[in-house]
Design a protein around this motif. Structure first.
Motif, short mmCIF file in Angstrom:
data_model
loop_
_atom_site.label_atom_id
_atom_site.label_comp_id
_atom_site.label_asym_id
_atom_site.label_seq_id
_atom_site.Cartn_x
_atom_site.Cartn_y
_atom_site.Cartn_z
N ALA A 1 0.84 -1.20 0.00
CA ALA A 1 0.00 0.00 0.00
C ALA A 1 0.87 1.24 0.00
CB ALA A 1 -0.92 0.00 1.22
N ALA A 2 0.39 2.28 -0.66
CA ALA A 2 1.05 3.58 -0.64
C ALA A 2 -0.01 4.63 -0.45
CB ALA A 2 1.82 3.82 -1.94
N ARG A 3 0.39 5.83 -0.04
CA ARG A 3 -0.59 6.86 0.22
C ARG A 3 -0.12 8.17 -0.39
NH1 ARG A 3 -4.63 8.22 3.97
NH2 ARG A 3 -4.67 10.40 4.58
N THR A 4 -1.00 8.82 -1.10
CA THR A 4 -0.72 10.17 -1.57
C THR A 4 -1.88 11.04 -1.16
OG1 THR A 4 -1.73 9.72 -3.71
CG2 THR A 4 0.65 9.44 -3.54
N THR A 5 -1.65 12.31 -0.98
CA THR A 5 -2.72 13.21 -0.56
C THR A 5 -2.85 14.31 -1.58
OG1 THR A 5 -1.22 14.52 0.78
CG2 THR A 5 -2.33 12.69 1.87
N GLY A 6 -4.01 14.95 -1.54
CA GLY A 6 -4.18 16.01 -2.51
C GLY A 6 -5.30 16.92 -2.12
N PRO A 7 -5.43 18.07 -1.86
CA PRO A 7 -6.61 18.81 -1.35
C PRO A 7 -7.70 18.15 -2.02
CG PRO A 7 -5.11 20.22 -2.66
CD PRO A 7 -4.53 18.87 -2.52
N ALA B 1 -20.30 25.47 -2.91
CA ALA B 1 -20.65 24.37 -2.01
C ALA B 1 -20.47 23.02 -2.69
CB ALA B 1 -22.08 24.53 -1.53
N ARG B 2 -20.54 23.00 -4.04
CA ARG B 2 -20.47 21.72 -4.73
C ARG B 2 -19.03 21.24 -4.91
NH1 ARG B 2 -21.71 25.42 -8.94
NH2 ARG B 2 -20.11 25.49 -10.57
N ALA B 3 -18.02 22.08 -4.62
CA ALA B 3 -16.62 21.74 -4.85
C ALA B 3 -16.00 21.15 -3.59
CB ALA B 3 -15.84 22.97 -5.29
N GLU B 4 -15.09 20.19 -3.81
CA GLU B 4 -14.45 19.53 -2.67
C GLU B 4 -13.09 19.00 -3.09
OE1 GLU B 4 -15.13 15.62 0.25
OE2 GLU B 4 -16.66 16.20 -1.22
N ALA B 5 -12.05 19.47 -2.41
CA ALA B 5 -10.73 18.87 -2.58
C ALA B 5 -10.68 17.64 -1.70
CB ALA B 5 -9.64 19.86 -2.19
N ILE C 1 -13.29 17.20 -6.61
CA ILE C 1 -14.63 16.87 -7.11
C ILE C 1 -15.45 18.15 -7.20
CG2 ILE C 1 -16.79 15.66 -6.60
CD1 ILE C 1 -15.24 13.43 -5.38
N ASP C 2 -16.12 18.33 -8.33
CA ASP C 2 -17.03 19.45 -8.53
C ASP C 2 -18.37 18.92 -9.03
OD1 ASP C 2 -15.69 22.42 -8.54
OD2 ASP C 2 -14.22 20.86 -8.98
N ARG C 3 -19.44 19.48 -8.54
CA ARG C 3 -20.76 19.08 -8.98
C ARG C 3 -21.01 19.56 -10.40
NH1 ARG C 3 -23.56 14.81 -7.48
NH2 ARG C 3 -25.81 15.06 -7.67
#
Length: 358
Positions: free
Chosen positions: A6-12, A40-44, A127-129
């Protein structure tokens, strides 16, 4: 288990026009990733990855006919909005991917990768709506049921299967744009609700039908092309909409498509008959087939079942590595089920003449 540690990367490429379109695609993804979280529909989001080091579960073979397996990733996120990924487009180098989900979202991913295109992780994700024709975020499952995505000039086309809509999102950033409706073939009205347009692609300049939109349905009408052993395909250009046919081979049905710069089309197909009877394959349709009237067909570049690292493969994008060799990226739709996985797979296409189809 599958996939290794397993590896992990992050990203807003082709012509100047092809390179220009590719740069715009990368710019769109970068704009989405860099955007603030005010709407409101946007999410990092944070995306965790688990490397997939071999395509076959037991055999470390990397060469599959004309394709070389470079590697893959199993993608997970704590965000409840992540998953259900379907149509996909990418930047010319394959580092930036823009995906639509069947729940009404845009997903932008930036990959960490080697110079040969081998995926290593996800450095950023957002993610954006998606918005509807009224400019408001889509709020229902039927309105959100996007199954295909294609780049068209300065904008993007999205097929919404349940509502039988073809939407055009103008550029440069489709995540903030209200779309307009594009005409669908009249025959598409009789296709079952869950068998509509699953794959769309716009022909490149090298194609004999350059600029035309090619649309593949997953199923045919009861008395239509499916009754003759073929599935309906439509080609739309300035001259109108022309019907073609796709040779239906076994239980495989289209899920995505993308043109190679030279004009051949790669068609991703899926088979599912319940339980572990799942399969995927890629067919290569010759460029000249779209100018004729014969049913579309071509050699199978790769076929895989559950003995391979596959799931419900629904998205396909074409890019190039640092040496200009074609790369194929596939992504799966996990249906947001704990029994399924979101997989990202990458292959290199070795440009050799494809075998003659039996």
């Amino acid at each position: 288990g599958r996939g290794g540690d397993a590896a992990r990367t992050t990203g807003p490429a082709g012509s100047r026009r092809v390179r220009s379109v590719a740069r715009r695609a990368a710019g769109v993804v970068l704009a989405v990733l860099a955007a603030g979280a005010t709407p409101a529909r946007a999410e990092a989001i944070t995306v965790d990855v688990k490397p997939i080091r071999q395509f076959h579960v037991r055999d470390p073979l990397r060469t599959f006919g004309a394709l070389t397996f470079l590697g893959g990733l199993t993608l997970t996120s704590r965000s409840g909005r992540f998953g259900g990924l379907s149509g996909m487009v990418g930047s010319d180098d394959g580092q930036d991917l823009l995906v639509v989900s069947d729940d009404g979202d845009w997903i932008a991913l930036r990959l960490d990768q080697k110079t040969d295109g081998t995926p290593l992780g996800v450095s950023a994700a957002r993610i954006d709506r998606r918005v509807g024709v009224d400019g408001a975020p889509v709020s229902s499952k039927t309105a959100g049921d996007a199954e295909a995505l294609a780049r068209d000039g300065d904008g993007y086309l999205v097929s919404v299967e349940s509502e039988r809509q073809l939407l055009f999102y103008p550029g440069p950033d489709p995540t903030i744009a209200a779309p307009t409706r594009r005409a669908l073939p009249k025959e598409a009205g009789c296709v079952p609700g869950n068998g509509g347009l699953e794959a769309i692609a716009v022909a490149p300049p090298a194609s004999p039908v350059a600029g035309a939109l090619v649309m593949f349905a997953e199923r045919g009408c009861d008395s239509g092309p499916a009754a003759t052993g073929a599935l309906p395909v439509w080609l739309s250009d300035t001259g109108g909409i022309r019907r073609l046919r796709l040779v239906k081979d076994g239980d495989f049905r289209p899920t995505d498509a993308a043109f190679l710069p030279g004009g051949d089309l790669l068609l991703l197909e899926r088979r599912y008959n319940g339980g572990f009877d799942i399969g995927m394959r890629i067919r290569r349709i010759p460029r000249d087939a779209f100018a004729g009237t014969a049913p579309l067909d071509g050699p199978v570049l790769i076929e895989a079942d559950f003995a391979y690292e596959i799931d419900n493969m629904e998205g396909l994008a074409v890019s190039r590595d640092a040496r200009g060799r074609p790369l194929i990226t596939l992504i799966s739709d996990d249906n947001k089920s704990f029994l399924q996985r979101t997989l990202l797979l990458r292959f290199r296409l070795e440009e050799i003449p494809p075998p003659v189809r039996p």
